[in-house]
Design a protein around this motif. Structure first.
Motif: not given
Length: 82
Positions: A43-44, A47-48, A50-54, A57, A59, A63
């Motif tokens: 998830a982390t 998410g990184q 696809i740009g959800l998390y920096q 950072q 999840a 998530a």
């Protein structure tokens, strides 16, 4: 101390993922922890990607559970279990 927290959160996430996904997922405590930790990592990094998390950072809890469900589904496909 962070490895202990990772294991505990992995256990909780893995247990929740196994409870949510229908079907018989017979596995031990260690595999449940591994499932939760791998789901959280998936998830982390997903998410990184696809740009959800920096970068750096992690999840969130929800998530991580969703990631663990995806990993559990893939595990079922690979191992031949439903």
């Amino acid at each position: 101390m962070s490895i202990i927290w990772t294991i505990l959160i992995g256990l909780v996430v893995g247990l929740i993922a196994r409870a949510i996904k229908p079907g018989n997922d017979a596995m031990g405590w260690i595999m449940t922890i591994v499932l939760g930790v791998v789901g959280s990592l998936a998830a982390t990094y997903g998410g990184q990607a696809i740009g959800l998390y920096q970068p750096g950072q992690s999840a969130g809890f929800i998530a991580s559970v969703i990631g663990a469900i995806v990993v559990l589904f893939i595990y079922g496909l690979v191992s031949g279990k439903k």
